[in-house]
Design a protein around this motif. Structure first.
Motif, short mmCIF file in Angstrom:
data_model
loop_
_atom_site.label_atom_id
_atom_site.label_comp_id
_atom_site.label_asym_id
_atom_site.label_seq_id
_atom_site.Cartn_x
_atom_site.Cartn_y
_atom_site.Cartn_z
N HIS A 10 0.81 -1.21 0.00
CA HIS A 10 0.00 0.00 0.00
C HIS A 10 0.85 1.27 0.00
O HIS A 10 0.42 2.30 -0.53
N PHE A 11 2.06 1.19 0.54
CA PHE A 11 3.00 2.31 0.39
C PHE A 11 3.18 2.59 -1.10
O PHE A 11 3.10 3.73 -1.55
N TRP A 12 3.41 1.52 -1.88
CA TRP A 12 3.66 1.70 -3.31
C TRP A 12 2.39 2.08 -4.07
O TRP A 12 2.46 2.85 -5.04
N LEU A 13 1.23 1.58 -3.64
CA LEU A 13 -0.02 2.01 -4.28
C LEU A 13 -0.24 3.51 -4.09
O LEU A 13 -0.64 4.21 -5.02
N VAL A 14 0.03 4.00 -2.89
CA VAL A 14 -0.10 5.44 -2.62
C VAL A 14 0.89 6.22 -3.48
O VAL A 14 0.54 7.24 -4.09
N GLN A 15 2.12 5.74 -3.57
CA GLN A 15 3.13 6.41 -4.40
C GLN A 15 2.69 6.44 -5.87
O GLN A 15 2.80 7.46 -6.54
N ASP A 16 2.21 5.30 -6.36
CA ASP A 16 1.79 5.22 -7.76
C ASP A 16 0.57 6.09 -8.04
O ASP A 16 0.47 6.72 -9.09
N MET A 17 -0.36 6.12 -7.09
CA MET A 17 -1.55 6.98 -7.26
C MET A 17 -1.12 8.45 -7.27
O MET A 17 -1.63 9.25 -8.06
N ALA A 41 -1.00 8.17 7.51
CA ALA A 41 -2.45 7.97 7.53
C ALA A 41 -2.98 7.62 6.13
O ALA A 41 -3.91 6.81 6.00
N MET A 42 -2.38 8.18 5.09
CA MET A 42 -2.78 7.85 3.72
C MET A 42 -2.54 6.36 3.46
O MET A 42 -3.40 5.67 2.90
N ILE A 43 -1.40 5.88 3.88
CA ILE A 43 -1.07 4.47 3.67
C ILE A 43 -2.02 3.58 4.47
O ILE A 43 -2.52 2.57 3.95
N THR A 44 -2.31 3.97 5.69
CA THR A 44 -3.23 3.19 6.52
C THR A 44 -4.62 3.16 5.90
O THR A 44 -5.27 2.11 5.85
N ARG A 45 -5.10 4.33 5.42
CA ARG A 45 -6.42 4.36 4.76
C ARG A 45 -6.42 3.47 3.52
O ARG A 45 -7.38 2.75 3.26
N LEU A 59 -4.45 1.94 -12.16
CA LEU A 59 -3.13 2.56 -12.32
C LEU A 59 -2.46 2.09 -13.61
O LEU A 59 -1.85 2.90 -14.32
N ALA A 60 -2.56 0.81 -13.91
CA ALA A 60 -1.93 0.27 -15.11
C ALA A 60 -2.51 0.87 -16.38
O ALA A 60 -1.82 0.95 -17.41
N ALA A 61 -3.74 1.32 -16.33
CA ALA A 61 -4.40 1.89 -17.51
C ALA A 61 -4.12 3.38 -17.70
O ALA A 61 -4.56 3.96 -18.69
N ASP A 63 -2.10 6.92 -18.40
CA ASP A 63 -1.00 7.51 -19.16
C ASP A 63 -0.26 8.40 -18.18
O ASP A 63 -0.77 9.47 -17.82
N MET A 64 0.89 7.98 -17.74
CA MET A 64 1.60 8.72 -16.70
C MET A 64 2.16 10.06 -17.18
O MET A 64 2.76 10.78 -16.44
N GLY A 65 1.91 10.40 -18.45
CA GLY A 65 2.36 11.69 -18.95
C GLY A 65 1.43 12.83 -18.56
O GLY A 65 1.85 13.97 -18.43
N GLU A 66 0.16 12.53 -18.38
CA GLU A 66 -0.83 13.54 -18.01
C GLU A 66 -1.42 13.20 -16.65
O GLU A 66 -1.80 12.07 -16.41
N PRO A 67 -1.51 14.19 -15.75
CA PRO A 67 -2.13 13.91 -14.44
C PRO A 67 -3.57 13.44 -14.60
O PRO A 67 -4.31 13.95 -15.44
N ALA A 68 -3.93 12.45 -13.82
CA ALA A 68 -5.28 11.88 -13.86
C ALA A 68 -6.07 12.33 -12.64
O ALA A 68 -5.49 12.67 -11.61
N GLN A 69 -7.38 12.30 -12.77
CA GLN A 69 -8.26 12.52 -11.63
C GLN A 69 -8.26 11.25 -10.80
O GLN A 69 -8.50 10.17 -11.33
#
Length: 87
Positions: A10-17, A41-45, A59-61, A63-69
């Motif tokens: 979840h640390f990495w999910l938060v980083q990737d998000m 707290a973000m990681i815990t949530r 996340l896999a879908a 395009d990391m070039g443009e910020p996503a909502q």
């Protein structure tokens, strides 16, 4: 009560998000816009989020070039939204 997921995962999910949303968490921390406690707290949530299983696919879908909502189902969306507004 929902079981909490693996903290490392979840640390990495938060980083990737954050990256998908165009948020630099370490930079926000250095600038004082995010405290260590808020980051933890973000990681815990995320660890308790019912949507976390779908998060990796979303996340896999991206395009990391443009910020996503950040999806509304994300348990940490409010923090990402506030950090995006601070940029």
């Amino acid at each position: 009560m929902r079981n909490l997921g693996n903290p490392i995962t979840h640390f990495w999910l938060v980083q990737d998000m954050a990256r998908a949303a165009g948020v630099d968490l370490p930079d926000a921390r250095r600038q004082g816009r995010l405290t260590a406690g808020e980051w933890t707290a973000m990681i815990t949530r995320c660890r308790g989020c019912a949507w976390a299983e779908k998060c990796q696919s979303w996340l896999a879908a991206q395009d990391m070039g443009e910020p996503a909502q950040v999806p509304p189902a994300c348990a940490t969306r409010a923090v990402f939204d506030s950090l995006c507004q601070g940029d």
